[in-house]
Scaffold this motif. Structure first.
Motif, short mmCIF file in Angstrom:
data_model
loop_
_atom_site.label_atom_id
_atom_site.label_comp_id
_atom_site.label_asym_id
_atom_site.label_seq_id
_atom_site.Cartn_x
_atom_site.Cartn_y
_atom_site.Cartn_z
N ALA A 192 0.82 -1.22 0.00
CA ALA A 192 0.00 0.00 0.00
C ALA A 192 0.85 1.27 0.00
O ALA A 192 0.46 2.28 -0.60
N ASN A 193 2.03 1.27 0.66
CA ASN A 193 2.83 2.49 0.74
C ASN A 193 3.65 2.74 -0.53
O ASN A 193 4.23 3.81 -0.69
N GLY A 194 3.72 1.77 -1.43
CA GLY A 194 4.42 1.95 -2.70
C GLY A 194 5.92 1.85 -2.64
O GLY A 194 6.61 2.16 -3.62
N TYR A 195 6.48 1.41 -1.50
CA TYR A 195 7.93 1.32 -1.36
C TYR A 195 8.47 -0.10 -1.51
O TYR A 195 9.68 -0.32 -1.46
N LYS A 196 7.61 -1.06 -1.66
CA LYS A 196 8.04 -2.43 -1.90
C LYS A 196 6.94 -3.16 -2.66
O LYS A 196 5.78 -2.73 -2.67
N PHE A 197 7.30 -4.26 -3.30
CA PHE A 197 6.33 -5.08 -4.00
C PHE A 197 6.75 -6.53 -3.89
O PHE A 197 7.91 -6.86 -3.56
N ALA A 198 5.81 -7.42 -4.16
CA ALA A 198 6.07 -8.86 -4.09
C ALA A 198 5.83 -9.47 -5.47
O ALA A 198 4.90 -9.07 -6.19
N VAL A 199 6.68 -10.43 -5.83
CA VAL A 199 6.56 -11.15 -7.10
C VAL A 199 6.45 -12.64 -6.82
O VAL A 199 7.30 -13.21 -6.13
N GLY A 200 5.40 -13.27 -7.33
CA GLY A 200 5.26 -14.72 -7.24
C GLY A 200 5.82 -15.37 -8.49
O GLY A 200 5.87 -14.75 -9.57
N SER A 201 6.24 -16.62 -8.37
CA SER A 201 6.88 -17.27 -9.51
C SER A 201 6.64 -18.77 -9.52
O SER A 201 6.14 -19.35 -8.55
N SER A 202 7.03 -19.39 -10.63
CA SER A 202 6.98 -20.84 -10.76
C SER A 202 8.17 -21.53 -10.11
O SER A 202 8.28 -22.75 -10.13
N PRO A 209 6.95 -22.90 3.37
CA PRO A 209 6.86 -24.27 2.84
C PRO A 209 6.19 -24.34 1.46
O PRO A 209 5.44 -25.25 1.18
N ILE A 210 6.43 -23.34 0.59
CA ILE A 210 5.80 -23.29 -0.73
C ILE A 210 6.23 -24.51 -1.55
O ILE A 210 7.41 -24.82 -1.65
N LYS A 211 5.25 -25.19 -2.15
CA LYS A 211 5.52 -26.44 -2.85
C LYS A 211 5.34 -26.34 -4.37
O LYS A 211 5.64 -27.29 -5.08
N SER A 212 4.79 -25.23 -4.87
CA SER A 212 4.52 -25.16 -6.30
C SER A 212 4.39 -23.71 -6.74
O SER A 212 4.71 -22.78 -5.98
N THR A 213 3.89 -23.50 -7.96
CA THR A 213 3.77 -22.17 -8.54
C THR A 213 2.85 -21.27 -7.72
O THR A 213 1.77 -21.68 -7.30
N ILE A 214 3.27 -20.02 -7.53
CA ILE A 214 2.43 -19.00 -6.89
C ILE A 214 1.61 -18.31 -7.99
O ILE A 214 2.17 -17.73 -8.93
N ASN A 215 0.27 -18.39 -7.88
CA ASN A 215 -0.61 -17.79 -8.88
C ASN A 215 -1.06 -16.38 -8.53
O ASN A 215 -1.37 -15.59 -9.42
N THR A 216 -1.12 -16.08 -7.23
CA THR A 216 -1.75 -14.82 -6.82
C THR A 216 -1.17 -14.33 -5.51
O THR A 216 -0.76 -15.12 -4.65
N LEU A 217 -1.13 -13.00 -5.35
CA LEU A 217 -0.62 -12.36 -4.15
C LEU A 217 -1.54 -11.22 -3.74
O LEU A 217 -2.18 -10.59 -4.60
N SER A 218 -1.60 -10.93 -2.43
CA SER A 218 -2.39 -9.80 -1.96
C SER A 218 -1.78 -9.28 -0.66
O SER A 218 -1.56 -10.04 0.29
N TRP A 219 -1.47 -7.97 -0.63
CA TRP A 219 -0.93 -7.34 0.57
C TRP A 219 -2.06 -6.85 1.48
O TRP A 219 -3.04 -6.27 1.00
N HIS A 220 -1.90 -7.05 2.76
CA HIS A 220 -2.76 -6.39 3.75
C HIS A 220 -2.44 -4.90 3.74
O HIS A 220 -1.34 -4.48 3.37
N GLU A 221 -3.40 -4.08 4.15
CA GLU A 221 -3.16 -2.63 4.16
C GLU A 221 -2.04 -2.23 5.10
O GLU A 221 -1.46 -1.15 4.95
N ASN A 222 -1.72 -3.08 6.10
CA ASN A 222 -0.63 -2.73 7.02
C ASN A 222 0.74 -2.88 6.36
O ASN A 222 1.76 -2.51 6.95
N GLY A 223 0.81 -3.46 5.15
CA GLY A 223 2.05 -3.56 4.42
C GLY A 223 2.99 -4.63 4.92
O GLY A 223 4.14 -4.71 4.46
N VAL A 224 2.53 -5.48 5.83
CA VAL A 224 3.37 -6.56 6.37
C VAL A 224 2.82 -7.93 6.00
O VAL A 224 3.55 -8.78 5.48
N LEU A 225 1.54 -8.17 6.23
CA LEU A 225 0.95 -9.47 5.95
C LEU A 225 0.75 -9.64 4.44
O LEU A 225 0.18 -8.77 3.77
N LEU A 226 1.23 -10.77 3.92
CA LEU A 226 1.17 -11.05 2.48
C LEU A 226 0.50 -12.41 2.28
O LEU A 226 1.03 -13.43 2.71
N ALA A 227 -0.67 -12.40 1.64
CA ALA A 227 -1.40 -13.64 1.36
C ALA A 227 -1.04 -14.14 -0.03
O ALA A 227 -0.80 -13.34 -0.95
#
Length: 374
Positions: free
Chosen positions: A109-119, A143-161
């Motif tokens: 949300a703050n625009g100072y970092k981003f997350a990238v999911g991958s295969s 413990p990620i076991k496979s491709t990440i299809n989707t990401l979503s940041w909480h508004e607090n900028g810490v929790l990443l689903a």
């Protein structure tokens, strides 16, 4: 009032991802190896820039609160595009350090970092390093076991689903020391300590997860999966599930308010779900009309067969529709039509009021961008 506010046929190829800037006067879409940026003016979309540094399919795009555009691609790279005063964009290198395709990207949300999911079974949390003028990344692996299809940041900028092809919904900590502060997660119901990469929560669904979105104000998380389900969970219990009556999977979802969710996918029209005292349930379809034309027959059928088909065509599962078409060789008289002619791939909140989202934009495999009124 019509459910359609505007529609744009921008390209003759699938649009896998799209987003708008804060002012909603810039639109970015991904198409094949490029990202196209359009200016919206008086209901017209005018091409303003082509971001063309990727050499394979661009899988996702997002715009930060500062107007920076980030793209990621099957070429295993991500690029941050800095807007310049002349309307062009300056590309900045991102050190992802992955050996498989990048599949999704989201700004915090703050625009100072981003997350990238991958295969590569990795989430890269990226932030700017001024000394070298590039974006560096920290990896979340276990413990990620496979491709990440989707990401979503909480508004607090810490929790990443995140969700992916291993059938798990997970919440990680994306806390970056020196960039984030403990005050951002003060009073957070999901836990007490959030060191980088910590697994905050994990739920096994079974089917591929296509999209996940936070409702930060209500501390809820919603996701859609390939088994044609919408699921909502919070920190207190197991996910609550509701199925698509069309029998086709959703590819994207968006929260309208605390008790309303809009989904879109392979049925080509958005579907609205609401929550009441009895739980989540189907509310209505947006932009789906039923043709009253006579059925188109490819082989001869009896009158009894036609009546039986019409009686059961509404709400029929996808499998049964294909079976009926194969056995009887005809299309139902109640043909469902919608503005999108192919699957919806992405939903974005176009306009919001104090009551919630009032307009939603969608992109599809048909190369269209459609803005719906709610």
């Amino acid at each position: 009032m019509s459910s359609i506010s505007a529609k744009f046929k921008l390209v003759k190829a699938p649009i896998y991802s799209h987003c708008f800037n804060n002012e909603r006067n810039l639109l970015a879409i991904t198409c094949e190896n490029n990202c196209y940026v359009y200016k919206l003016n008086n209901g017209q979309a005018i091409l303003a820039a082509t971001l063309a540094d990727h050499d394979k399919t661009v899988t996702a795009v997002d715009i930060s609160v500062h107007g920076r555009i980030v793209t990621c691609s099957q070429d295993r790279n991500a690029i941050v595009w800095e807007p310049l005063s002349d309307g062009s964009y300056k590309p900045t290198l991102v050190l992802l350090r992955i050996n498989r395709a990048a599949t999704c990207v989201k700004w915090a949300a703050n625009g100072y970092k981003f997350a990238v999911g991958s295969s590569a079974r990795i989430i890269s949390v990226c932030y700017y390093e001024q000394d070298n003028d590039w974006w560096v990344s920290k990896h979340i692996k276990k413990p990620i076991k496979s491709t990440i299809n989707t990401l979503s940041w909480h508004e607090n900028g810490v929790l990443l689903a995140c969700g992916g092809t291993d059938g798990y919904i997970r919440i990680f900590s994306g806390f970056v020391k020196g960039l984030d502060s403990k005050e951002q997660v003060a009073g957070c119901p999901w836990g007490d300590k959030f060191p980088f990469g910590a697994l905050v929560g994990e739920w096994y669904h079974g089917a591929w997860i296509h999209d996940v979105k936070w409702r930060s104000q209500a501390e809820k998380l919603a996701y859609v999966a390939h088994d044609s389900s919408l699921n909502v969970l919070d920190y207190r219990g197991q996910p609550k599930r509701v199925d698509n009556i069309d029998g086709l999977p959703f590819k994207a979802l968006i929260w309208i308010d605390d008790h309303t969710i809009l989904c879109g996918g392979y049925s080509c029209h958005p579907v609205l779900f609401t929550e009441d005292n009895s739980g989540w349930k189907f509310a209505r379809n947006l932009d789906k009309t039923t043709s009253t034309e006579k059925p188109t027959s490819f082989t001869g059928v009896s009158g009894n067969d036609q009546e039986e088909e019409e009686e059961h065509s509404f709400g029929m599962s996808a499998l049964k529709k294909f079976k009926e078409l194969d056995l009887k060789g005809k299309i139902s008289a109640q043909q469902e039509r919608s503005t999108h002619e192919n699957a919806i791939t992405c939903l974005f909140p176009f306009s919001e009021t104090s009551r919630g989202v009032s307009q939603v934009s969608s992109s599809g495999l048909d190369g269209k961008i459609v803005i719906f009124n709610l």
